[in-house]
Scaffold this motif. Structure first.
Motif, PDB file in Angstrom:
ATOM      1  N   ILE A  11     -19.235  14.505  20.771  1.00 13.75           N
ATOM      2  CA  ILE A  11     -18.782  15.547  21.059  1.00 13.75           C
ATOM      3  C   ILE A  11     -18.812  16.498  22.500  1.00 13.75           C
TER       4      ILE A  11
ATOM      5  N   SER B  16     -11.600  13.041  10.141  1.00 14.95           N
ATOM      6  CA  SER B  16     -13.161  13.143   9.693  1.00 14.95           C
ATOM      7  C   SER B  16     -12.909  11.927   8.727  1.00 14.95           C
TER       8      SER B  16
ATOM      9  N   ARG C 286     -11.381  20.321  18.777  1.00 12.05           N
ATOM     10  CA  ARG C 286     -12.544  20.747  17.232  1.00 12.05           C
ATOM     11  C   ARG C 286     -12.653  19.342  16.798  1.00 12.05           C
ATOM     12  N   ASP C 287     -13.876  20.161  15.672  1.00 16.24           N
ATOM     13  CA  ASP C 287     -14.393  18.808  14.681  1.00 16.24           C
ATOM     14  C   ASP C 287     -13.840  17.972  13.988  1.00 16.24           C
TER      15      ASP C 287
ATOM     16  N   SER D 283     -13.157  10.290  18.558  1.00 11.38           N
ATOM     17  CA  SER D 283     -14.700  10.895  17.278  1.00 11.38           C
ATOM     18  C   SER D 283     -15.808   9.968  17.376  1.00 11.38           C
TER      19      SER D 283
END
Ligand code: FES
Ligand code: FES
Lengths: 139, 139
Positions: free
Chosen positions: B22, B130, B69-70, B18
Motif C-alpha cells: 500500500i 481481500s 483503503r485496506d 492489491s
DNA sequence: TATATACCCGACTAAAATAGTCAAGTATTC
DNA sequence: GAATACTTGACTATTTTAGTCGGGTATATA
C-alpha cells in the motif's frame, strides 16, 4: 447485470397460464392482452418453451398452450435454459486452458466470477413456477 | 444475464493493485500490460474509481494509483456502484405505481425478480477485495 | 528547467446484443 | 369454409457494450 425481457416475459406468461386449470388451453392472444406482451414476441418465446417440453400446444379454435407439467415441477432454471439464456459472469471460456486475458491459466478473478455464477444459478435451480405467489385475480 | 467487462476489469485491476505494498503507486500502464486490458479503457474505469473514493491518484513520473483503503474494507458492491453498474432484474421502475406492463400495480413476477435482485446484491455486499485469493506471483 | 511519465476527461465509434416485427403458412374446431 | 390459433424463419430498429482517441495538466527527476 440485467435480466432480459425474454426470460422475464417467459416466466410472466407461464405464471399467467398456471392460474388456469391444467389441460385448459390458454391462447397467446389472451396472455398478450392480460400481460401486455407483444403477441409476436410471445410466439417466439413459446416456440422455445414447446421445444423444451415445458408446454404443449393445442391447435385450432379454442386452442392454445398447456403446461406440460405441474408448476411444482417446473424450475426457473429450465425456463432459462429453454430460451438459451445463460448466466455468464466469467470473461473466459470455462473449459479453455487460457484465461480471459489470453495468458497463462485463469486470471486473478476467475474463481470469484465462477462462484458468482454458481450462486446465481443456484437461485434459479431452487425456484419453481409454483413458488410465485399467485392470488387468482391479481393481474 | 451477463457481467460486463467494465466491472470485471475494475475488479481485476484492483486485485492486481492489491498485490503491491500500500502507498506504492501502481501505474495503469503496468496494470494494462499485466492484465491485458486496454490502457484507455482502464483510464475510463479509474476515473470513476477515483471519483468514488476507492483509489487516489499520484500524478507525474513514478505516479499511478493507490488504494485509498485496506482491501479488507473495499466491498465489491462499492466497486460496482462506482461504475454505475446496477443489478437490474425487475422490468419496472421500482418506485413507480405502475407495473412493467403499464397496468395496475406490480406484475405477477415483480416480487420474484425483486428477490433475485436482493439475492445477487447480497453477494457483492458480502465480498471484499481481500477475499480474492491472491497468491503473489500468480498472473 | 526540459523532458518523460502518467493522470485527466470528454467525445467519439464499431460491433454486438436486445427487443420486437412480420409474413406466409398449417391444423383444428364450429 | 371461416375463424381461430399455433408454426417458423427471416428481418430490423434501437440500445448497450466495449473500446478508442485527442488534447490536455501535474509532477518527479536528471
Ligand atoms: S474470468 Fe476466467 S480467466 Fe478471467
Ligand atoms: S417487474 Fe415490476 S411490475 Fe413487472
Amino acid at each position: 447485470m440485467k435480466l432480459n425481457t425474454k426470460s422475464r416475459y417467459a416466466v410472466m406468461a407461464l405464471a399467467d397460464m398456471s392460474k388456469f386449470p391444467i389441460n385448459n388451453p390458454v391462447s397467446l392472444r389472451d396472455i398478450s392482452l392480460r400481460q401486455s406482451i407483444s403477441l409476436f414476441y410471445l410466439e417466439q418465446i413459446f416456440l422455445k418453451l414447446k421445444q423444451n417440453d415445458i408446454v404443449k400446444s393445442v391447435r385450432g379454435t379454442n386452442g392454445g398452450y398447456v403446461l406440460k407439467r405441474d408448476p411444482k415441477n417446473i424450475k426457473l432454471s429450465e425456463i432459462f435454459q429453454a430460451l438459451d439464456q445463460k448466466v455468464k459472469t466469467v470473461g473466459c471460456k470455462k473449459d479453455s486452458k487460457k484465461g480471459c486475458n489470453g495468458k497463462s491459466a485463469k486470471c486473478i478473478t476467475h474463481e470469484l466470477w465462477d462462484e458468482l455464477e454458481i450462486y446465481i444459478n443456484n437461485f434459479f435451480e431452487n425456484k419453481k413456477l409454483s413458488d410465485l405467489s399467485l392470488t387468482r385475480g391479481n393481474n
